[in-house]
Design a protein around this motif. Sequence first.
Motif, PDB file in Angstrom:
ATOM      1  N   UNK A  31       0.862  -1.186   0.000  1.00  0.00           N
ATOM      2  CA  UNK A  31       0.000   0.000   0.000  1.00  0.00           C
ATOM      3  C   UNK A  31       0.900   1.238   0.000  1.00  0.00           C
ATOM      4  N   UNK A  32       0.296   2.389  -0.271  1.00  0.00           N
ATOM      5  CA  UNK A  32       1.068   3.628  -0.269  1.00  0.00           C
ATOM      6  C   UNK A  32       0.151   4.820  -0.353  1.00  0.00           C
ATOM      7  N   UNK A  33       0.664   5.965   0.096  1.00  0.00           N
ATOM      8  CA  UNK A  33      -0.124   7.207   0.043  1.00  0.00           C
ATOM      9  C   UNK A  33       0.812   8.393  -0.139  1.00  0.00           C
ATOM     10  N   UNK A  34       0.210   9.476  -0.595  1.00  0.00           N
ATOM     11  CA  UNK A  34       0.934  10.732  -0.762  1.00  0.00           C
ATOM     12  C   UNK A  34       1.234  11.331   0.607  1.00  0.00           C
ATOM     13  N   UNK A  48      15.505   8.936   8.550  1.00  0.00           N
ATOM     14  CA  UNK A  48      14.495   9.919   8.144  1.00  0.00           C
ATOM     15  C   UNK A  48      13.217   9.649   8.939  1.00  0.00           C
ATOM     16  N   UNK A  49      12.245  10.573   8.807  1.00  0.00           N
ATOM     17  CA  UNK A  49      10.939  10.300   9.412  1.00  0.00           C
ATOM     18  C   UNK A  49       9.824  10.657   8.448  1.00  0.00           C
ATOM     19  N   UNK A  50       8.710   9.962   8.609  1.00  0.00           N
ATOM     20  CA  UNK A  50       7.464  10.314   7.923  1.00  0.00           C
ATOM     21  C   UNK A  50       6.347  10.280   8.969  1.00  0.00           C
ATOM     22  N   UNK A  51       5.326  11.115   8.771  1.00  0.00           N
ATOM     23  CA  UNK A  51       4.165  11.124   9.673  1.00  0.00           C
ATOM     24  C   UNK A  51       2.962  10.576   8.927  1.00  0.00           C
ATOM     25  N   UNK A  52       2.337   9.552   9.494  1.00  0.00           N
ATOM     26  CA  UNK A  52       1.179   8.911   8.857  1.00  0.00           C
ATOM     27  C   UNK A  52      -0.040   9.065   9.754  1.00  0.00           C
ATOM     28  N   UNK A  53      -1.135   9.507   9.145  1.00  0.00           N
ATOM     29  CA  UNK A  53      -2.374   9.637   9.904  1.00  0.00           C
ATOM     30  C   UNK A  53      -2.797   8.252  10.402  1.00  0.00           C
ATOM     31  N   UNK A  54      -3.227   8.195  11.663  1.00  0.00           N
ATOM     32  CA  UNK A  54      -3.625   6.895  12.243  1.00  0.00           C
ATOM     33  C   UNK A  54      -4.776   6.265  11.475  1.00  0.00           C
ATOM     34  N   UNK A  55      -5.648   7.090  10.910  1.00  0.00           N
ATOM     35  CA  UNK A  55      -6.809   6.560  10.198  1.00  0.00           C
ATOM     36  C   UNK A  55      -6.483   6.139   8.762  1.00  0.00           C
ATOM     37  N   UNK A  56      -5.249   6.363   8.313  1.00  0.00           N
ATOM     38  CA  UNK A  56      -4.893   5.974   6.942  1.00  0.00           C
ATOM     39  C   UNK A  56      -4.762   4.462   6.844  1.00  0.00           C
ATOM     40  N   UNK A  57      -4.913   3.948   5.622  1.00  0.00           N
ATOM     41  CA  UNK A  57      -4.695   2.518   5.379  1.00  0.00           C
ATOM     42  C   UNK A  57      -3.207   2.188   5.343  1.00  0.00           C
ATOM     43  N   UNK A  58      -2.396   3.184   5.075  1.00  0.00           N
ATOM     44  CA  UNK A  58      -0.954   2.951   4.965  1.00  0.00           C
ATOM     45  C   UNK A  58      -0.332   2.680   6.337  1.00  0.00           C
ATOM     46  N   UNK A  82      -1.971  12.905  -6.816  1.00  0.00           N
ATOM     47  CA  UNK A  82      -3.432  12.934  -6.620  1.00  0.00           C
ATOM     48  C   UNK A  82      -4.004  11.522  -6.533  1.00  0.00           C
ATOM     49  N   UNK A  83      -3.481  10.621  -7.366  1.00  0.00           N
ATOM     50  CA  UNK A  83      -3.964   9.230  -7.366  1.00  0.00           C
ATOM     51  C   UNK A  83      -3.711   8.569  -6.003  1.00  0.00           C
ATOM     52  N   UNK A  84      -2.536   8.811  -5.428  1.00  0.00           N
ATOM     53  CA  UNK A  84      -2.183   8.169  -4.165  1.00  0.00           C
ATOM     54  C   UNK A  84      -2.735   8.930  -2.952  1.00  0.00           C
ATOM     55  N   UNK A  85      -3.404  10.061  -3.207  1.00  0.00           N
ATOM     56  CA  UNK A  85      -4.054  10.807  -2.115  1.00  0.00           C
ATOM     57  C   UNK A  85      -5.560  10.595  -2.123  1.00  0.00           C
ATOM     58  N   UNK A  86      -6.090  10.138  -3.265  1.00  0.00           N
ATOM     59  CA  UNK A  86      -7.540  10.022  -3.398  1.00  0.00           C
ATOM     60  C   UNK A  86      -8.075   8.812  -2.626  1.00  0.00           C
ATOM     61  N   UNK A  87      -9.222   9.015  -1.970  1.00  0.00           N
ATOM     62  CA  UNK A  87      -9.861   7.906  -1.241  1.00  0.00           C
ATOM     63  C   UNK A  87     -10.718   7.053  -2.169  1.00  0.00           C
ATOM     64  N   UNK A  88     -10.786   7.464  -3.462  1.00  0.00           N
ATOM     65  CA  UNK A  88     -11.562   6.678  -4.418  1.00  0.00           C
ATOM     66  C   UNK A  88     -10.649   5.672  -5.106  1.00  0.00           C
ATOM     67  N   UNK A  89     -11.084   4.438  -5.221  1.00  0.00           N
ATOM     68  CA  UNK A  89     -10.318   3.392  -5.905  1.00  0.00           C
ATOM     69  C   UNK A  89      -8.908   3.234  -5.336  1.00  0.00           C
ATOM     70  N   UNK A 128      -3.215  12.526  16.289  1.00  0.00           N
ATOM     71  CA  UNK A 128      -3.886  11.665  15.299  1.00  0.00           C
ATOM     72  C   UNK A 128      -2.915  11.085  14.267  1.00  0.00           C
ATOM     73  N   UNK A 129      -1.605  11.243  14.498  1.00  0.00           N
ATOM     74  CA  UNK A 129      -0.603  10.708  13.570  1.00  0.00           C
ATOM     75  C   UNK A 129       0.376   9.772  14.295  1.00  0.00           C
ATOM     76  N   UNK A 130       1.084   8.977  13.522  1.00  0.00           N
ATOM     77  CA  UNK A 130       2.201   8.179  14.025  1.00  0.00           C
ATOM     78  C   UNK A 130       3.455   8.648  13.292  1.00  0.00           C
ATOM     79  N   UNK A 131       4.496   8.931  14.056  1.00  0.00           N
ATOM     80  CA  UNK A 131       5.779   9.334  13.475  1.00  0.00           C
ATOM     81  C   UNK A 131       6.607   8.061  13.302  1.00  0.00           C
ATOM     82  N   UNK A 132       6.955   7.762  12.052  1.00  0.00           N
ATOM     83  CA  UNK A 132       7.803   6.592  11.782  1.00  0.00           C
ATOM     84  C   UNK A 132       9.209   7.056  11.479  1.00  0.00           C
TER      85      UNK A 132
END
Length: 160
Positions: A31-34, A48-58, A82-89, A128-132
Motif C-alpha cells: 500500500x502507499x499514500x501521498x 528519516x521520518x514520515x508522519x502517517x495519519x492513524x486513520x490511513x490505510x498505509x 493525486x492518485x495516491x491521495x484520493x480515497x476513491x479506488x 492523530x498521527x504516528x511518526x515513523x
Amino acid sequence: MALDVDAFKQVLGRWTTGVTIVTSRAGDTIHGMTVSAFTEVSLEPPRVLVCAEKSSNTHPVIAEGGVFAVNILARNQAALSDKFASKRDEHLRFEGVDWTTAQTGAPILPDTAAALDCHVHAAHESGDHVIYLGDVLWTRCDPDKPVLLYSSGAYGDFKG
Ligand SMILES: Cc1cc2nc3c(=O)[nH]c(=O)nc-3n(C[C@H](O)[C@H](O)[C@H](O)COP(=O)(O)O)c2cc1C
C-alpha cells in the motif's frame, strides 16, 4: 480558548514542501499514500521520518511490515500524487505503475526524482498521527529531474 483548526491548517499550508509517495509492504500486501510530512533526521546513522495519519490505510501496513519507502516525486508527477491521495479506488493505486523493489520489498515507483528504502527504527504516536523513524538501507537519485512542490494546497515547481 481553543485554537481555530482552519487557521492552523492555513498556516501549515504556507510551509512549502516536496511531495512523496510513502509505500510499504506487509507480507503480500502493498500500500502507499501521498505524504508531505517527510524529514531528514540523522546522517550517522542515516535516518528519516514520515508522519502517517492513524486513520490511513498505509499506517497499519507500515506498523505490521516494519518497512517503508519514500518516493520523492518529480515535477511531472502531480497526477500520481493525486492518485495516491484520493480515497476513491485506493486499491487501484498501483495499477499501471511499473514499480520495483530494492532492499525491503516496499514498492519503489518509476521516474521519480529520488527514492529511499527504510527499515522502521521506531514509531511514536502523537495525536492523530504516528511518526515513523526509518533507517535508510538504500537510495536512488536522479539529479537532473526537477522536483514537485506543494504549497497552500497547490502544486508548483522551482522557477529560474
Ligand atoms: C500533497 C499531500 C500531502 C499529504 N501528506 C500527508 C502526510 O504527510 N501524512 C498523511 O498521513 N497523509 C497525507 N496526505 C493525505 C493522504 O495522502 C490521503 O489521506 C490518502 O488518501 C491516505 O491513503 P490511505 O488511507 O489509503 O493510506 C497528503 C495528501 C496530499 C495531497
